[in-house]
Motif scaffolding. Structure first.
Motif: not given
Length: 369
Positions: A268, A270, A305, A307, A310, A312, A314, A349
């Motif tokens: 993962m 970010y 994902d 947010t 950031v 996400e 994969r 980030p």
């Protein structure tokens, strides 16, 4: 009644001065020494003839002790038949030989189980990388062999004790009385019987196998041993977790190599909202193709994902075994982060602070003043 051999009659006349118990001891000692000598010579001959084959030579070594006991029992039986024993001594010798014979039969059965298991497993190689079939059969053979060994041991001990009148009568009276004593025995044997039955279930259904990668009690490791009542899991940091067999029947756990040793690993990341996903995906494919750990099957990068701060991301990569998958995941993380640091620092980030337009307009007169 058949007449004694002439040599035996002559020997008895020559030793007529000695007490019978001394003659019996001498005969027993001679018989045991001859049996051990004959067994030693036979083992040397067999091992020398099988020295070229390491497997059969190992089997010959494995059968050395039970065959030595068989030679000894046969020699003692012959010595007891010719020794000048009284009626009581002869009965005691026969009883002892009967117990030894029962123990010998049980030992031979256990040795036969070992040899049968070794011959069966000779067809499979656990040391290869794709060893799923070999581990399946190894697990079945080990569990069933140990379960059979427990049963053979119990039967052998029971038959040996049944030859002693006092113990047999006590056992019959205990079974007839039942009550608290039988209840205590049943409760004491419950964990053993539960795990023994669980071992048979595991051998048949195989939720776990030798060297399976599992997660138990939030710990990752490999199944190292499956014994008659417990399982040893070798954790990633070389610790050993010992669990009862019933745990794997009654408690949920993760098995990463249930159907295949190959696994898909996840890494993962970010990153900032402005990160170029296409460049990240291309870099992941480049890292996978350059790695010797990748099996050439699965490589993919997706945004999973979003947010307020950031994205996400994969990264998916596959490898042929759990340890290789773990190492490949670490390699992907390290190289992807190095790529972001060196070539795409703007994709790392960051925290943004936004000022409302109304707040800016209200502060302009004060600034001008």
């Amino acid at each position: 009644m058949s007449a004694s051999p002439p040599w035996l009659t002559d020997l008895a006349l020559r030793l007529a001065w000695a007490p019978p118990w001394a003659i019996s001891l001498v005969l027993v000692a001679i018989a045991v020494l001859l049996a051990l000598a004959a067994h030693f010579v036979l083992v040397r001959i067999v091992r020398r003839s099988l020295s070229r084959d390491a497997f059969w030579s190992a089997l010959a070594v494995r059968t050395r002790r039970p065959t030595r006991m068989a030679f000894t029992v046969a020699a003692l039986s012959l010595a007891a038949s010719i020794a000048p024993l009284t009626t009581g001594q002869a009965a005691g010798a026969k009883h002892l030989l009967l117990i030894l014979f029962i123990v010998l039969v049980g030992w031979i059965v256990l040795t036969a189980l070992d040899i049968g298991a070794a011959l069966y497993m000779r067809r499979f190689n656990v040391d290869v990388e794709d060893n799923l079939l070999a581990r399946k059969h190894l697990t079945q053979v080990k569990i069933l062999r140990r379960a059979c060994a427990v049963v053979v041991g119990l039967v052998t001990a029971g038959l040996a004790l049944m030859t002693i009148p006092g113990v047999r009568q006590w056992g019959v009276s205990l079974l007839a009385a039942g009550g608290a004593a039988s209840l205590i025995v049943g409760l004491a044997l419950q964990p053993l019987l539960t795990n023994l039955i669980a071992g048979i279930q595991i051998a048949i259904t195989q939720p776990i196998r030798i060297d399976d990668a599992v997660i138990v009690d939030k710990e990752w490791g490999n199944v190292e041993e499956i014994n008659a009542t417990y399982v040893v899991v070798r954790l990633w940091d070389w610790r050993r977790m010992v669990l009862p067999l019933s745990y794997f029947i009654q408690t949920p756990f993760q098995n990463w190599t249930r159907e295949s040793a190959a696994l898909i690993g996840t890494a993962m990341l970010y990153v900032d909202h402005a990160a170029p996903i296409d460049r990240l995906r291309a870099k992941l494919e480049e890292i996978a193709r350059a790695s010797s750990l990748w099996d050439g099957k699965v490589v993919n990068l997706q945004v999973t994902d979003v947010t307020a701060q950031v994205l996400e991301v994969r990264c998916l990569v596959s490898a042929r075994s759990a340890p290789r998958t773990f190492d490949l995941r670490c390699e992907v993380r390290e190289k992807m982060m190095a790529f972001l640091r060196d070539e795409l620092p703007e994709a790392l980030p960051r925290q943004r602070l936004g000022l409302a337009e109304a707040a800016l307009s209200s502060t302009e007169p004060a600034i001008q003043a």
